[in-house]
Design a protein around this motif. Structure first.
Motif, PDB file in Angstrom:
ATOM      1  N   PRO A   1     -44.129 -27.588 -53.490  1.00  0.00           N
ATOM      2  CA  PRO A   1     -44.885 -28.450 -52.503  1.00  0.00           C
ATOM      3  C   PRO A   1     -45.656 -27.510 -51.750  1.00  0.00           C
ATOM      4  N   ALA A   2     -44.951 -26.753 -50.797  1.00  0.00           N
ATOM      5  CA  ALA A   2     -45.354 -25.835 -49.928  1.00  0.00           C
ATOM      6  C   ALA A   2     -46.406 -24.786 -50.494  1.00  0.00           C
ATOM      7  N   GLU A   3     -46.081 -24.426 -51.688  1.00  0.00           N
ATOM      8  CA  GLU A   3     -46.839 -23.564 -52.286  1.00  0.00           C
ATOM      9  C   GLU A   3     -48.181 -24.152 -52.903  1.00  0.00           C
ATOM     10  N   ARG A   4     -47.867 -25.493 -53.437  1.00  0.00           N
ATOM     11  CA  ARG A   4     -49.185 -26.269 -53.795  1.00  0.00           C
ATOM     12  C   ARG A   4     -50.207 -26.489 -52.667  1.00  0.00           C
ATOM     13  N   THR A   5     -49.614 -26.895 -51.432  1.00  0.00           N
ATOM     14  CA  THR A   5     -50.578 -26.840 -50.261  1.00  0.00           C
ATOM     15  C   THR A   5     -51.519 -25.441 -49.987  1.00  0.00           C
ATOM     16  N   LEU A   6     -50.608 -24.317 -49.901  1.00  0.00           N
ATOM     17  CA  LEU A   6     -51.178 -23.206 -49.830  1.00  0.00           C
ATOM     18  C   LEU A   6     -52.271 -22.804 -50.662  1.00  0.00           C
ATOM     19  N   ARG A   7     -51.930 -23.224 -52.112  1.00  0.00           N
ATOM     20  CA  ARG A   7     -52.898 -23.082 -53.015  1.00  0.00           C
ATOM     21  C   ARG A   7     -54.203 -23.942 -52.753  1.00  0.00           C
ATOM     22  N   VAL A   8     -53.950 -25.209 -52.400  1.00  0.00           N
ATOM     23  CA  VAL A   8     -55.351 -26.002 -52.162  1.00  0.00           C
ATOM     24  C   VAL A   8     -56.107 -25.674 -50.929  1.00  0.00           C
ATOM     25  N   ILE A   9     -55.502 -25.088 -49.911  1.00  0.00           N
ATOM     26  CA  ILE A   9     -56.067 -24.792 -48.719  1.00  0.00           C
ATOM     27  C   ILE A   9     -56.599 -23.251 -48.603  1.00  0.00           C
ATOM     28  N   SER A  10     -55.808 -22.363 -49.151  1.00  0.00           N
ATOM     29  CA  SER A  10     -56.112 -21.083 -48.966  1.00  0.00           C
ATOM     30  C   SER A  10     -57.355 -20.598 -50.041  1.00  0.00           C
ATOM     31  N   GLY A  11     -58.347 -19.891 -49.289  1.00  0.00           N
ATOM     32  CA  GLY A  11     -59.623 -19.507 -49.929  1.00  0.00           C
ATOM     33  C   GLY A  11     -60.285 -19.201 -48.985  1.00  0.00           C
ATOM     34  N   ARG A  12     -61.084 -18.000 -49.025  1.00  0.00           N
ATOM     35  CA  ARG A  12     -61.523 -17.367 -48.173  1.00  0.00           C
ATOM     36  C   ARG A  12     -62.218 -18.032 -47.064  1.00  0.00           C
TER      37      ARG A  12
ATOM     38  N   ALA B   1     -48.261 -36.766 -54.927  1.00  0.00           N
ATOM     39  CA  ALA B   1     -48.091 -38.204 -55.211  1.00  0.00           C
ATOM     40  C   ALA B   1     -49.374 -38.838 -55.280  1.00  0.00           C
ATOM     41  N   GLU B   2     -50.454 -38.498 -54.543  1.00  0.00           N
ATOM     42  CA  GLU B   2     -51.833 -39.242 -54.717  1.00  0.00           C
ATOM     43  C   GLU B   2     -52.664 -39.133 -55.962  1.00  0.00           C
ATOM     44  N   LEU B   3     -52.302 -37.707 -56.775  1.00  0.00           N
ATOM     45  CA  LEU B   3     -53.293 -37.616 -57.800  1.00  0.00           C
ATOM     46  C   LEU B   3     -52.554 -37.115 -59.058  1.00  0.00           C
ATOM     47  N   ASP B   4     -51.666 -36.257 -58.897  1.00  0.00           N
ATOM     48  CA  ASP B   4     -50.856 -35.718 -60.004  1.00  0.00           C
ATOM     49  C   ASP B   4     -50.100 -36.692 -60.688  1.00  0.00           C
TER      50      ASP B   4
END
Lengths: 124, 124
Positions: free
Chosen positions: B12-23, A106-109
């Motif tokens: 949405p859940a996968e989106r969040t995971l994509r954003v925060i998962s990184g080594r 919601a906030e950016l896309d």
DNA sequence: TCTCATACTGACCTGGAGGTAAGCATGGCG
DNA sequence: CGCCATGCTTACCTCCAGGTCAGTATGAGA
């Protein structure tokens, strides 16, 4: 593999991420949260996933004790996959992830094409 | 890359995971949640991460708008990385992840060597 | 002039996740 | 007998996140 288990990171948040992040795990979990499913059912629910990969993901989830596997001695074989109590306890976590994902979108896309989190909050 | 942004999953859940998962993203986030940090500070806080990778992760987080970068025109250069409001809003999500991770560890691992979630709940 | 701290970039490599395609075992049924 | 659905395995390949290592620009200060 046994290595799947012992390689869990010591930091709790990272541990959780390790357990639930896998190309199809959130979706699988989503389906299993509403009751047990046969492999063939899951396959039909997510046609994009090959059987091999599906089984792979399920086995890892089983190793992490968030999914249990029940074999019915029938012919043709029947195997049920089901979320364990531990798996069910991921529901609020998925909710949190889903809600933040929506907020982020919601906030950016263009906020349009993001699904809602509805069914995660339904009782089962 | 610009591709970082457009490739966010629709769920949405996968989106969040994509954003925060990184080594290193959870750890970086953890440090940034308690105020802005210079690159060199972060480097010192996490000696295991090479500078290149650190910058890499920070840039992705910046692209996802959870981190902002401020350049001070000095010599030697000074650059501050800071969690945006969106980044701050990840705090409860991290808490959820952390708590579940502890529960998971408690229920099947030797529950000993898992850190607590304390500082995430402290106000700043 | 040489060195130093800082914040970066670029060339290169590698492990592992996840993809495709094929094969296997069982027994009911036409 | 041949065929089907089901659950699963194996061999193989591709891609990329993340790792190493080296190099760059700046200006203060010894």
């Amino acid at each position: 593999m046994a290595s799947v288990m012992k390689n869990l990171p010591p930091l709790p948040a990272e541990r959780t991420l390790r357990v639930i992040s896998g190309r199809w795990k959130p979706v699988i979990l989503y389906h299993l949260l509403s009751g047990p499913r046969r492999l063939s059912e899951l396959s039909r629910l997510m046609p994009a996933v090959s059987q091999k990969v599906l089984i792979q993901q399920l086995r890892e989830m089983e190793a992490h004790r968030i999914v249990s596997r029940t074999i019915f001695p029938q012919v043709p074989p029947r195997v049920d996959y089901e979320a364990t109590a531990l798996g069910q306890s991921l529901k609020p976590v998925l909710m949190a992830l889903c809600e933040w994902g929506r907020r982020h979108a919601a906030e950016l896309d263009e906020p349009e094409h993001v699904a809602d989190c509805a069914r995660l909050s339904l009782p089962e």
